[in-house]
Motif scaffolding. Structure first.
Motif, PDB file in Angstrom:
ATOM      1  N   GLY A 164      54.385 -11.294  -7.369  1.00  0.00           N
ATOM      2  CA  GLY A 164      54.634 -10.961  -5.964  1.00  0.00           C
ATOM      3  C   GLY A 164      53.390 -10.563  -5.203  1.00  0.00           C
ATOM      4  O   GLY A 164      53.270 -10.815  -4.014  1.00  0.00           O
ATOM      5  N   TYR A 165      52.457  -9.913  -5.882  1.00  0.00           N
ATOM      6  CA  TYR A 165      51.237  -9.462  -5.209  1.00  0.00           C
ATOM      7  C   TYR A 165      50.305 -10.631  -4.920  1.00  0.00           C
ATOM      8  O   TYR A 165      49.638 -10.658  -3.893  1.00  0.00           O
ATOM      9  N   HIS A 166      50.284 -11.610  -5.826  1.00  0.00           N
ATOM     10  CA  HIS A 166      49.366 -12.736  -5.658  1.00  0.00           C
ATOM     11  C   HIS A 166      49.614 -13.464  -4.332  1.00  0.00           C
ATOM     12  O   HIS A 166      48.675 -13.753  -3.598  1.00  0.00           O
ATOM     13  N   GLY A 167      50.879 -13.744  -4.017  1.00  0.00           N
ATOM     14  CA  GLY A 167      51.197 -14.421  -2.751  1.00  0.00           C
ATOM     15  C   GLY A 167      50.767 -13.601  -1.555  1.00  0.00           C
ATOM     16  O   GLY A 167      50.230 -14.129  -0.580  1.00  0.00           O
ATOM     17  N   TYR A 168      51.007 -12.304  -1.644  1.00  0.00           N
ATOM     18  CA  TYR A 168      50.578 -11.410  -0.574  1.00  0.00           C
ATOM     19  C   TYR A 168      49.059 -11.456  -0.418  1.00  0.00           C
ATOM     20  O   TYR A 168      48.530 -11.573   0.681  1.00  0.00           O
ATOM     21  N   LYS A 169      48.341 -11.385  -1.551  1.00  0.00           N
ATOM     22  CA  LYS A 169      46.873 -11.362  -1.509  1.00  0.00           C
ATOM     23  C   LYS A 169      46.330 -12.677  -0.961  1.00  0.00           C
ATOM     24  O   LYS A 169      45.352 -12.682  -0.211  1.00  0.00           O
ATOM     25  N   GLU A 170      46.977 -13.792  -1.327  1.00  0.00           N
ATOM     26  CA  GLU A 170      46.548 -15.093  -0.799  1.00  0.00           C
ATOM     27  C   GLU A 170      46.708 -15.141   0.715  1.00  0.00           C
ATOM     28  O   GLU A 170      45.838 -15.648   1.423  1.00  0.00           O
ATOM     29  N   LYS A 171      47.815 -14.595   1.204  1.00  0.00           N
ATOM     30  CA  LYS A 171      48.017 -14.555   2.661  1.00  0.00           C
ATOM     31  C   LYS A 171      46.949 -13.685   3.315  1.00  0.00           C
ATOM     32  O   LYS A 171      46.410 -14.028   4.359  1.00  0.00           O
ATOM     33  N   GLU A 172      46.674 -12.551   2.698  1.00  0.00           N
ATOM     34  CA  GLU A 172      45.645 -11.666   3.242  1.00  0.00           C
ATOM     35  C   GLU A 172      44.279 -12.352   3.232  1.00  0.00           C
ATOM     36  O   GLU A 172      43.492 -12.197   4.163  1.00  0.00           O
ATOM     37  N   THR A 173      44.000 -13.123   2.181  1.00  0.00           N
ATOM     38  CA  THR A 173      42.737 -13.857   2.095  1.00  0.00           C
ATOM     39  C   THR A 173      42.653 -14.880   3.209  1.00  0.00           C
ATOM     40  O   THR A 173      41.619 -15.007   3.876  1.00  0.00           O
ATOM     41  N   ARG A 174      43.746 -15.605   3.424  1.00  0.00           N
ATOM     42  CA  ARG A 174      43.764 -16.603   4.503  1.00  0.00           C
ATOM     43  C   ARG A 174      43.561 -15.927   5.855  1.00  0.00           C
ATOM     44  O   ARG A 174      42.820 -16.413   6.703  1.00  0.00           O
ATOM     45  N   ARG A 175      44.247 -14.818   6.053  1.00  0.00           N
ATOM     46  CA  ARG A 175      44.141 -14.114   7.330  1.00  0.00           C
ATOM     47  C   ARG A 175      42.718 -13.609   7.544  1.00  0.00           C
ATOM     48  O   ARG A 175      42.147 -13.733   8.622  1.00  0.00           O
ATOM     49  N   GLU A 176      42.117 -13.042   6.513  1.00  0.00           N
ATOM     50  CA  GLU A 176      40.751 -12.525   6.616  1.00  0.00           C
ATOM     51  C   GLU A 176      39.750 -13.649   6.864  1.00  0.00           C
ATOM     52  O   GLU A 176      38.833 -13.514   7.679  1.00  0.00           O
ATOM     53  N   ALA A 177      39.930 -14.774   6.179  1.00  0.00           N
ATOM     54  CA  ALA A 177      39.038 -15.916   6.382  1.00  0.00           C
ATOM     55  C   ALA A 177      39.150 -16.426   7.810  1.00  0.00           C
ATOM     56  O   ALA A 177      38.138 -16.732   8.459  1.00  0.00           O
ATOM     57  N   ASP A 178      40.370 -16.497   8.323  1.00  0.00           N
ATOM     58  CA  ASP A 178      40.567 -16.951   9.694  1.00  0.00           C
ATOM     59  C   ASP A 178      39.927 -15.977  10.680  1.00  0.00           C
ATOM     60  O   ASP A 178      39.299 -16.386  11.653  1.00  0.00           O
ATOM     61  N   ARG A 179      40.047 -14.679  10.401  1.00  0.00           N
ATOM     62  CA  ARG A 179      39.422 -13.678  11.271  1.00  0.00           C
ATOM     63  C   ARG A 179      37.909 -13.842  11.287  1.00  0.00           C
ATOM     64  O   ARG A 179      37.275 -13.820  12.349  1.00  0.00           O
ATOM     65  N   LEU A 180      37.308 -14.052  10.117  1.00  0.00           N
ATOM     66  CA  LEU A 180      35.856 -14.235  10.038  1.00  0.00           C
ATOM     67  C   LEU A 180      35.421 -15.497  10.775  1.00  0.00           C
ATOM     68  O   LEU A 180      34.415 -15.498  11.493  1.00  0.00           O
ATOM     69  N   LEU A 181      36.171 -16.558  10.593  1.00  0.00           N
ATOM     70  CA  LEU A 181      35.853 -17.818  11.275  1.00  0.00           C
ATOM     71  C   LEU A 181      35.925 -17.641  12.780  1.00  0.00           C
ATOM     72  O   LEU A 181      35.027 -18.059  13.512  1.00  0.00           O
TER      73      LEU A 181
END
Length: 176
Positions: free
Chosen positions: A23-40
């Motif tokens: 359950g945490y992995h999916g959450y972390k992947e979403k957070e990673t995507r969100r953070e990458a999009d924020r940086l971009l």
């Protein structure tokens, strides 16, 4: 530029371990995507801010040299670049968070990231057009073609960003 990879590479040992929890992995992947999009998007906004500063400098030089005939065009380009920067700066990340009622599926996050990545090309086109305008001004050349290119590049980038917003609104089954 792969901001998603950069964010994953920055994970600590604890985050890597926690990612193995069901359950945490999916959450972390979403957070990673969100953070990458924020940086971009921060990168895009910084580039647009620089283009805007250069346009203001062009405007200032026009005023100093008495070249008022294209001042309205520079102002129009400035407004378009500023509007685009503001839209990117304030756009939704597409993910509400771990405990929020509405969550966006990973597929939509990937679509948003692709849109934002494609914006790099549009922002670079604006920067190149502004550079051509600066060069034309420095050589006392004809500013009209370069100015038209700045405005066209800014309009195209704004159009592309509106497509991103439409993709969010029209995405079928965007919420889980």
């Amino acid at each position: 530029m792969d901001f998603q990879r950069d964010v994953r590479d920055a994970w600590s040992g604890l985050e890597r371990l926690a990612a193995k929890i069901p359950g945490y992995h999916g959450y972390k992947e979403k957070e990673t995507r969100r953070e990458a999009d924020r940086l971009l998007r921060q990168h895009l906004v910084a580039q647009l801010d620089e283009a805007r500063r250069r346009l203001i400098d062009i405007q200032r030089r026009m005023l100093d040299s008495g070249g008022l005939r294209m001042l309205d065009d520079v102002d129009r380009a400035l407004i378009k670049v500023q509007k685009l920067g503001d839209m990117i700066r304030t756009a939704s990340y597409g993910y509400a968070g771990l405990f929020d009622a509405i969550k966006v599926k990973e597929e939509l996050l990937d679509v948003l990231y692709r849109f934002d990545s494609q914006m790099l090309e549009k922002v670079e086109a604006i920067e190149q057009a502004v550079s051509a305008l600066v060069a034309a001004q420095e050589t006392n050349g004809d500013l009209r073609p370069a100015m038209d290119q700045v405005i066209a590049a800014a309009e195209e980038a704004n159009r592309r960003w509106r497509e991103r917003e439409e993709a969010i609104v029209q995405a079928p089954d965007a919420a889980e």
